[in-house]
Motif scaffolding. Structure first.
Motif, PDB file in Angstrom:
ATOM      1  N   SER A  95      -7.236   5.237   6.254  1.00  0.00           N
ATOM      2  CA  SER A  95      -5.977   5.071   6.984  1.00  0.00           C
ATOM      3  C   SER A  95      -6.198   4.695   8.441  1.00  0.00           C
ATOM      4  O   SER A  95      -5.332   4.081   9.058  1.00  0.00           O
ATOM      5  N   ILE A 123      -3.767   6.792   3.308  1.00  0.00           N
ATOM      6  CA  ILE A 123      -3.279   5.442   3.001  1.00  0.00           C
ATOM      7  C   ILE A 123      -2.118   5.415   2.019  1.00  0.00           C
ATOM      8  O   ILE A 123      -1.438   4.399   1.911  1.00  0.00           O
ATOM      9  N   GLY A 124      -1.866   6.504   1.313  1.00  0.00           N
ATOM     10  CA  GLY A 124      -0.761   6.522   0.358  1.00  0.00           C
ATOM     11  C   GLY A 124      -1.069   5.714  -0.889  1.00  0.00           C
ATOM     12  O   GLY A 124      -2.140   5.109  -1.016  1.00  0.00           O
ATOM     13  N   ILE A 125      -0.118   5.712  -1.806  1.00  0.00           N
ATOM     14  CA  ILE A 125      -0.323   5.046  -3.092  1.00  0.00           C
ATOM     15  C   ILE A 125       0.910   4.203  -3.399  1.00  0.00           C
ATOM     16  O   ILE A 125       2.029   4.729  -3.438  1.00  0.00           O
ATOM     17  N   PRO A 126       0.728   2.906  -3.635  1.00  0.00           N
ATOM     18  CA  PRO A 126       1.868   2.065  -4.011  1.00  0.00           C
ATOM     19  C   PRO A 126       2.466   2.543  -5.341  1.00  0.00           C
ATOM     20  O   PRO A 126       1.742   3.040  -6.215  1.00  0.00           O
ATOM     21  N   ASN A 129       0.822   1.801  -8.647  1.00  0.00           N
ATOM     22  CA  ASN A 129      -0.436   2.485  -8.968  1.00  0.00           C
ATOM     23  C   ASN A 129      -0.225   3.933  -9.414  1.00  0.00           C
ATOM     24  O   ASN A 129      -1.125   4.534  -9.990  1.00  0.00           O
ATOM     25  N   THR A 140      -9.093   2.169  -6.416  1.00  0.00           N
ATOM     26  CA  THR A 140      -8.751   1.242  -5.338  1.00  0.00           C
ATOM     27  C   THR A 140      -9.840   1.238  -4.269  1.00  0.00           C
ATOM     28  O   THR A 140      -9.794   0.427  -3.350  1.00  0.00           O
ATOM     29  N   SER A 167       3.507  10.149  -4.083  1.00  0.00           N
ATOM     30  CA  SER A 167       3.332   9.435  -2.817  1.00  0.00           C
ATOM     31  C   SER A 167       4.594   8.635  -2.550  1.00  0.00           C
ATOM     32  O   SER A 167       5.177   8.061  -3.475  1.00  0.00           O
ATOM     33  N   GLY A 169       4.517   6.000  -0.883  1.00  0.00           N
ATOM     34  CA  GLY A 169       4.104   4.611  -0.743  1.00  0.00           C
ATOM     35  C   GLY A 169       2.986   4.424   0.261  1.00  0.00           C
ATOM     36  O   GLY A 169       2.480   5.383   0.853  1.00  0.00           O
ATOM     37  N   PRO A 170       2.571   3.176   0.450  1.00  0.00           N
ATOM     38  CA  PRO A 170       1.479   2.857   1.362  1.00  0.00           C
ATOM     39  C   PRO A 170       1.711   3.400   2.766  1.00  0.00           C
ATOM     40  O   PRO A 170       2.810   3.304   3.310  1.00  0.00           O
ATOM     41  N   GLY A 171       0.669   4.032   3.313  1.00  0.00           N
ATOM     42  CA  GLY A 171       0.711   4.570   4.660  1.00  0.00           C
ATOM     43  C   GLY A 171       1.410   5.913   4.786  1.00  0.00           C
ATOM     44  O   GLY A 171       1.502   6.454   5.879  1.00  0.00           O
TER      45      GLY A 171
END
Length: 190
Positions: A95, A123-126, A129, A140, A167, A169-171
């Protein structure tokens, strides 16, 4: 040189402690025993403490009236927790954030389950995923092998529990939750 030698000596002692802990858990592999979930968490933390210190990870914990012992195959639980903590550290590394907390939470659910959560602000997870993250071979990370979370999910199921992820999401970090029965299922008793 004396400072370096002292540091080296401390690192060697730490390695010896880790090896002793691993050997202790290996002796009881596959055997049901009664252990406090707090002890499992503390042992998993000790296994990761050197990496957490090097990567400036701050550990925060919240234990919610769940100090009771429970029957468990502790080796499997410990392996899952070590892997979840290690993955959280990688998510924080990737991150690039300066604040790097990992929050550990232990609580009891309906008196029948314990729930151990590992949360990071990495970093989170989309969303796409989240449905694949426990699949064998899915990763990843550049040097990941996609076996840790898959193995952890299978072990949790084998123990009569579950391993889940959330999560936003990303970030936005992620939370992995290990839920285990206070009483083992019949197939887990040996």
């Amino acid at each position: 040189m004396l400072t370096e030698l002292d540091s080296l000596g401390k690192n060697i002692e730490h390695i010896k402690d880790i090896v002793a802990m691993q050997q202790n858990y290996a002796k009881v592999s596959g055997v049901s025993e009664t252990i406090a979930p707090v002890e499992l968490i503390e042992d998993a933390l000790r296994m990761n403490e050197g990496a957490f210190a090097r990567h400036r990870v701050q550990v925060r914990s919240r234990i919610c009236g769940c100090a009771a012992n429970y029957p468990s195959r502790s080796t499997r639980c410990w392996q899952i927790l070590v892997n979840l903590m290690r993955n959280a550290k990688y998510a924080l590394d990737e991150s690039g954030k300066t604040e790097r907390p990992i929050c550990l939470r232990l609580e009891r659910k309906n008196g029948e389950f314990i729930r151990i959560s590992v949360t990071d602000n990495g970093i989170g997870i989309p969303a796409e995923n989240l449905t694949r993250i426990f699949n064998h071979g899915f990763t990843t990370r550049k040097h990941g092998h996609g076996f840790g979370l898959h193995s952890g999910a299978l072990a949790a199921k084998e123990l009569g529990g579950s391993l889940t992820v959330h999560s936003d999401g990303p970030g936005k970090g992620a939370t992995f939750t290990l839920e285990l029965p206070v009483q083992p299922t019949k197939k887990n008793e040996h």
